[in-house]
Scaffold this motif. Structure first.
Motif, PDB file in Angstrom:
ATOM      1  N   TRP A 116       0.894  -1.684   0.271  1.00 41.85           N
ATOM      2  CA  TRP A 116       0.207  -0.061   0.200  1.00 41.85           C
ATOM      3  C   TRP A 116       1.339   1.012   0.054  1.00 41.85           C
ATOM      4  N   THR A 117       0.938   2.413  -0.621  1.00 41.21           N
ATOM      5  CA  THR A 117       1.432   3.119  -0.833  1.00 41.21           C
ATOM      6  C   THR A 117       1.083   4.305  -1.425  1.00 41.21           C
ATOM      7  N   GLY A 118      -0.142   4.151  -1.217  1.00 44.46           N
ATOM      8  CA  GLY A 118      -0.427   5.522  -1.738  1.00 44.46           C
ATOM      9  C   GLY A 118      -2.553   5.533  -2.099  1.00 44.46           C
ATOM     10  N   ASP A 119      -3.197   5.870  -2.279  1.00 42.31           N
ATOM     11  CA  ASP A 119      -4.565   5.464  -2.951  1.00 42.31           C
ATOM     12  C   ASP A 119      -4.685   6.021  -4.301  1.00 42.31           C
ATOM     13  N   PRO A 120      -5.928   4.114  -4.141  1.00 45.09           N
ATOM     14  CA  PRO A 120      -5.564   3.527  -5.247  1.00 45.09           C
ATOM     15  C   PRO A 120      -6.181   3.902  -6.669  1.00 45.09           C
ATOM     16  N   VAL A 148     -13.810  -0.064  -6.871  1.00 47.68           N
ATOM     17  CA  VAL A 148     -12.339  -0.640  -7.123  1.00 47.68           C
ATOM     18  C   VAL A 148     -11.438   0.023  -5.717  1.00 47.68           C
ATOM     19  N   ARG A 149     -11.476   0.995  -5.665  1.00 46.06           N
ATOM     20  CA  ARG A 149     -10.558   2.052  -4.810  1.00 46.06           C
ATOM     21  C   ARG A 149     -11.660   2.198  -3.170  1.00 46.06           C
ATOM     22  N   GLN A 150     -13.294   1.718  -3.430  1.00 47.27           N
ATOM     23  CA  GLN A 150     -13.634   1.582  -2.567  1.00 47.27           C
ATOM     24  C   GLN A 150     -13.047   0.043  -1.623  1.00 47.27           C
ATOM     25  N   ASP A 151     -13.072  -1.329  -2.131  1.00 48.09           N
ATOM     26  CA  ASP A 151     -13.135  -2.092  -1.627  1.00 48.09           C
ATOM     27  C   ASP A 151     -11.891  -2.569  -1.378  1.00 48.09           C
ATOM     28  N   LEU A 152     -10.472  -1.808  -2.156  1.00 44.21           N
ATOM     29  CA  LEU A 152      -8.947  -1.969  -1.708  1.00 44.21           C
ATOM     30  C   LEU A 152      -9.036  -1.413  -0.355  1.00 44.21           C
ATOM     31  N   ARG A 153      -9.503  -0.246  -0.209  1.00 47.02           N
ATOM     32  CA  ARG A 153      -9.347   0.668   0.939  1.00 47.02           C
ATOM     33  C   ARG A 153     -10.448  -0.671   2.793  1.00 47.02           C
ATOM     34  N   ALA A 154     -11.505  -0.966   1.350  1.00 52.40           N
ATOM     35  CA  ALA A 154     -11.999  -1.556   2.859  1.00 52.40           C
ATOM     36  C   ALA A 154     -11.295  -3.305   3.020  1.00 52.40           C
ATOM     37  N   ARG A 155     -10.659  -3.349   2.218  1.00 53.90           N
ATOM     38  CA  ARG A 155      -9.286  -4.513   2.401  1.00 53.90           C
ATOM     39  C   ARG A 155      -8.311  -4.664   3.635  1.00 53.90           C
ATOM     40  N   ARG A 156      -7.837  -2.468   2.928  1.00 53.52           N
ATOM     41  CA  ARG A 156      -6.813  -2.648   3.601  1.00 53.52           C
ATOM     42  C   ARG A 156      -7.423  -2.624   5.430  1.00 53.52           C
ATOM     43  N   ARG A 157      -8.688  -1.927   5.597  1.00 51.74           N
ATOM     44  CA  ARG A 157      -9.007  -1.412   6.847  1.00 51.74           C
ATOM     45  C   ARG A 157      -9.493  -2.764   7.431  1.00 51.74           C
ATOM     46  N   ARG A 158      -9.410  -4.106   6.657  1.00 56.50           N
ATOM     47  CA  ARG A 158     -10.001  -5.235   7.531  1.00 56.50           C
ATOM     48  C   ARG A 158      -8.772  -5.888   7.619  1.00 56.50           C
ATOM     49  N   CYS A 159      -7.216  -5.915   6.969  1.00 53.94           N
ATOM     50  CA  CYS A 159      -5.921  -6.165   7.070  1.00 53.94           C
ATOM     51  C   CYS A 159      -5.663  -5.868   8.154  1.00 53.94           C
ATOM     52  N   LEU A 209      -5.002   6.055  10.806  1.00 46.95           N
ATOM     53  CA  LEU A 209      -5.845   7.474  11.302  1.00 46.95           C
ATOM     54  C   LEU A 209      -5.065   8.443  11.156  1.00 46.95           C
ATOM     55  N   THR A 210      -4.747   8.635  10.505  1.00 47.69           N
ATOM     56  CA  THR A 210      -4.312  10.128   9.785  1.00 47.69           C
ATOM     57  C   THR A 210      -5.081  10.140   8.680  1.00 47.69           C
ATOM     58  N   GLU A 211      -5.858   9.058   8.197  1.00 49.17           N
ATOM     59  CA  GLU A 211      -6.374   9.208   6.984  1.00 49.17           C
ATOM     60  C   GLU A 211      -7.767   8.998   7.316  1.00 49.17           C
ATOM     61  N   GLU A 212      -8.175   8.294   8.039  1.00 47.83           N
ATOM     62  CA  GLU A 212      -9.575   8.185   8.420  1.00 47.83           C
ATOM     63  C   GLU A 212      -9.568   7.723  10.055  1.00 47.83           C
TER      64      GLU A 212
END
Length: 150
Positions: free
Chosen positions: A39-43, A55-66, A91-94
């Motif tokens: 993960w190197t930035g916003d997809p 796709v961006r929403q899916d990847l962000r959700a995967r990152r959070r679950r991870c 947490l700086t992003e969300e």
């Protein structure tokens, strides 16, 4: 044709797959951490289509679950590593993601940094009150009280 392993998003998705039979907790933890390293930035930064947004929403959700899974596994394995850097970037992003705040507080406390965990709670509470006009969730308040009692 491009080798999927040459593309960071494919490596990230492969790393965040469910555990395989016979894969132990330490292996899963290493795999998840390796996936997060991709993960190197916003997809799909700059792409404005509905497809890219999905796709961006899916990847962000995967990152959070991870992130949550890494924190939970570290806590269950009594791994005392400080995960605040890993969780703090998210947490700086969300900053209003109270579940990730909880995980960060618990891992900070487990790594002997209860005062930092309590500071995180205070900062989160102030942000929630100032920006949204709400108190932290009951579960976040409960963790704060438990840490104060230690």
């Amino acid at each position: 044709m491009v080798d999927p392993q040459a593309v960071d998003v494919h490596r990230f998705r492969a790393g965040t797959r469910p555990p395989r039979e016979g894969e132990d907790a330490a292996q899963v933890l290493r795999r998840l951490e390796a996936a997060l390293a991709e993960w190197t930035g916003d997809p799909l930064h700059g792409m404005q289509s509905r497809w890219a947004a999905g796709v961006r929403q899916d990847l962000r959700a995967r990152r959070r679950r991870c992130l949550i899974e890494i924190a939970d596994m570290s806590l269950s394995m009594q791994d005392r590593r400080d995960l605040s850097g890993l969780l703090g970037v998210y947490l700086t992003e969300e900053p209003f993601d109270e579940l990730v705040v909880e995980k960060c507080m618990l891992t900070l406390s487990a790594s002997g940094q209860t005062s930092r965990a309590l500071e995180l709670y205070t900062d989160t509470r102030v942000r929630l009150l100032d920006e949204l006009g709400i108190e932290p969730s009951a579960s976040l308040q409960k963790i704060n009280l438990e840490l104060l009692r230690q």
